[in-house]
Design an enzyme around this catalytic site. Structure first.
Site: not given
Length: 266
Positions: A158, A171
């Site tokens: 990501s 996350y």
């Protein structure tokens, strides 16, 4: 002159076998569609069997006969025995594994981490890091032992592996860990002709990211809508990485909405 390489569709005699986790929706589904269109044999893994079967049915509609190139294996990547069974079934059905798209993941718990429970933290770590490790471990074992040896692993990282968003500590922490996993596995994979890389995605249109269009917190505390890209673009990016010869590797590849607030100050 040096050798030249072209990226070609898989032929009937040379179809590669790909395992995709989190394949029932979003990025995983988009990658499955791209690989199937290119001729791959694909193992779809995910927690919800109905979604996997829907992807398989859609592939049949788009590419007649594609259902014969699809194996659906409901899998919880947090369970190492389930992951072992996933790869056992892939090898039993197709004979080998040439590609793992290590994609399964989950987002942040709601609200501030100050109020999270330990279980909420562990839920993110179990999927985004532990599950990714279990899949990578099994892929290494298969790719090391098969003939011819080797294969490719693409981890879904990501852009949060490089810059966090507000209220995203679980996350973001796991995606930073995935970056370390990718670098180390890329090094350890050399002995077995295994190329390991990572794709870092910014604002692809999925259920997870759809809220971006409505407004999400920015670094300055404001709410702002952000542009998104079609998930099919990510599918084509993974396909490009997958089709490189094994002597070449894209270690990190970033694909993002051009005008999203990632580079620069904000």
């Amino acid at each position: 002159m040096g050798a030249t390489y072209s990226l070609r569709r898989c032929t009937v005699d040379s179809r590669k076998v790909a395992v995709i986790t989190g394949a029932g929706s979003g990025i995983g589904k988009a990658v499955a569609q791209a690989l199937l269109a290119d001729g791959y044999q694909v193992v779809l893994a995910g927690r919800r069997a109905a979604l996997l079967e829907a992807v398989r049915a859609e592939a049949q509609q788009l590419h007649g006969g594609a259902h014969e190139r699809v194996l659906c294996v409901p899998t919880d990547v947090c369970d190492p025995e389930a992951v072992r069974d996933l790869f056992d079934q892939a090898v039993a059905h197709f004979g080998r594994v040439d590609l793992l798209f290590n994609n399964a993941g989950r987002g942040n718990p709601p609200g501030s981490f100050i109020d999270w429970t330990a279980e909420q933290w562990r839920d993110v770590v179990d999927v985004n890091l532990n599950g990714m490790f279990y899949c990578l471990q099994q892929a290494f074992r298969v790719m090391r032992d098969q003939k011819p040896m080797g294969g490719r692993i693409i981890n879904n990282g990501s852009i949060s592996a490089h810059a966090p968003r507000p209220n995203s500590i679980a996350y973001t922490a796991t995606k930073h860990a995935v970056m370390g996993l990718t670098k180390t596995a890329a090094l350890d994979g050399r002995a077995y002709d295994i190329a390991v890389g990572q794709i870092d995605i910014g604002n692809a249109m999925t259920d997870l990211a759809s809220r971006m269009a409505k407004g999400v917190p920015q670094a300055n505390g404001e709410l702002a809508a952000e542009p998104l890209i079609d998930a099919a673009i990510v599918g084509q990016s993974v396909l490009y990485m997958a089709n490189l010869p094994l002597q070449a590797n894209v270690l990190f590849h970033t694909v993002m909405a051009t005008k999203m607030p990632f580079v620069g100050r904000g």
